[in-house]
Enzyme design. Structure first.
Site, PDB file in Angstrom:
ATOM      1  N   ASP A  37      -4.964   8.997   3.763  1.00 37.07           N
ATOM      2  CA  ASP A  37      -5.478   9.138   2.505  1.00 37.07           C
ATOM      3  C   ASP A  37      -6.729   9.666   2.048  1.00 37.07           C
ATOM      4  OD1 ASP A  37      -2.937   7.644   2.345  1.00 37.07           O
ATOM      5  OD2 ASP A  37      -4.123   5.824   2.035  1.00 37.07           O
ATOM      6  N   HIS A  55       0.886  -1.109   0.208  1.00 35.04           N
ATOM      7  CA  HIS A  55      -0.005   0.128   0.018  1.00 35.04           C
ATOM      8  C   HIS A  55       0.978   1.302   0.145  1.00 35.04           C
ATOM      9  CE1 HIS A  55      -3.358   2.373   1.749  1.00 35.04           C
ATOM     10  NE2 HIS A  55      -2.381   3.244   2.213  1.00 35.04           N
ATOM     11  N   GLU A  56       1.887   1.145   0.934  1.00 32.29           N
ATOM     12  CA  GLU A  56       2.694   2.535   1.182  1.00 32.29           C
ATOM     13  C   GLU A  56       3.814   2.407  -0.200  1.00 32.29           C
ATOM     14  OE1 GLU A  56       2.332   4.647   3.127  1.00 32.29           O
ATOM     15  OE2 GLU A  56       0.990   3.442   4.503  1.00 32.29           O
TER      16      GLU A  56
HETATM   17 ZN    ZN Z   1      -2.315   5.120   2.442  1.00 35.46          ZN
END
Ligand code: ZN
Length: 373
Positions: free
Chosen positions: A168, A59-60
């Protein structure tokens, strides 16, 4: 971040895990033990957390690699008990770019969840009968491991899309607001909503999940910090270093004795000094280094022995935001200012702060009078 263990590098980005991550593992083990679960169940749960955090790294990387496309490098990705943090050098200022960087992380989990959805026999887990469902899903094991991973990725997507700036969803929200409002206003609004959500997280966390309390703290102060930063950057934008620098500075020579510098300090107001010879910058002498030398009775030393030779110079015509970012990201706080090759002054943290205080006041008054009209 201090106290982190380096795991390796992916695409030039350091992947590291913070020691507090061990607390999360410990918490999981204790939780399993209080439920009276077997060693096997504990091992499965621990393994699950590790694999889940593998998904968090991906994800990162989604954020970091998208940012890379916009020429924004990422130093490292750090795993914390509350999730991962990708240390991007900065966020893109263009709303469209910020939107893409922010959404790229959750998009990775969507892809993972979709793949798992396709390979898993879903009907086996999504049974209507609650008793059977409880039997199938009471603990993690080899047969339901991937289903748990699927669910966790779906939850990661949903959770990250909550508009709690600087999470996010909050960044996506700010990017959208930036299409209509200025970046400062958009950030202020997104940060306000973020802090409101943080209180909600805190409330839920107090009753259900301590990790949510940590996230609430992270969101609350993250929102505040970034809102202030964006406001300060807006003040500094379109001003150059020349406007904030000190021009009345004393330079010292590499061969000068430390006592001579002490005399200058005692009779003036300067703290740090540029070391120059024949107009060429050789280093920076920090007052802290001077104090260190005196504490250890090394006053016989010369300036060149204790000066910082790794000098970052800056041009008088450079934007003040450049120096703001340099002060924020580096350990240095004092910079010689050049015009071409010629030394014309110096700028330090206090100069930038003073500049923001005086020019910021002007901005606020301006905004105030506009809103009254
Ligand atoms: Zn994120």
């Amino acid at each position: 971040m201090k106290g982190s263990l380096k795991l390796g590098r992916i695409a030039g980005i350091k992947i590291q895990v913070h020691w507090t991550f061990l607390l999360l593992i410990l918490w999981i083990v204790v939780l399993e033990l209080t439920k009276g679960n077997s060693t096997e169940a504990i091992l499965w749960s621990t393994f699950f957390i590790m694999v889940l955090f593998g998904c968090v790294v991906l994800h990162e990387l989604g954020h970091a690699l998208t940012a890379q496309r916009f020429n924004i490098p990422t130093q490292q990705i750090t795993l914390l008990p509350i999730g991962g943090v990708a240390s991007l050098e900065k966020m893109p200022e263009d709303p469209k770019e910020e939107f893409l960087v922010a959404i790229a992380g959750p998009a990775v989990n969507v892809v993972i969840a979709l793949i798992l959805y396709m390979v898993l026999p879903m009907e086996q887990f999504l049974v209507e009968d609650p008793e059977m469902a409880e039997e199938v899903l009471s603990t993690i094991n080899g047969s339901n491991f991937l289903f748990f991973l699927f669910s966790a990725n779906v939850l990661l997507v949903l959770f990250n899309l909550i508009p709690a700036f600087p999470m996010d969803g909050g960044r996506i929200f700010r990017a959208l607001l930036s299409l209509k409002f200025s970046r400062v206003q958009a950030t202020r609004m997104a940060a306000k909503l973020g802090q409101l959500v943080a209180f909600f997280f805190l409330f839920i966390g107090l009753f259900y999940n301590p990790i949510l309390i940590l996230i609430a703290i992270f969101v609350y102060f993250g929102a505040q910090g970034e809102s202030v930063m964006v406001q300060q950057l807006a003040i500094l934008k379109d001003h150059n270093v020349e406007e904030a620098m000190m021009t009345n500075i004393t330079t010292v020579l590499p061969e000068d004795r430390l006592e001579e510098v002490i005399d200058i300090i005692l009779t003036g107001t300067e703290r740090d000094f540029i070391v120059a010879q024949n107009g060429e910058v050789k280093g920076v002498l920090y007052q802290s280094a001077l104090i260190e030398a005196f504490k250890s009775n090394r006053s016989d030393l010369r300036v060149k022995d204790i000066m910082d030779k790794d000098v970052k110079t800056i041009q008088a015509s450079d934007d003040l935001t450049t120096i703001y970012r340099m002060i924020q990201s580096k350990t240095k706080s004092f910079f010689p200012v050049l015009e071409g090759d010629e030394l014309v002054g110096a700028v330090d943290r206090e100069n930038v702060n003073e500049f923001m205080v005086f020019h910021g006041l002007g901005h606020d008054r301006l905004l105030g009078s506009q809103s009254k009209a």
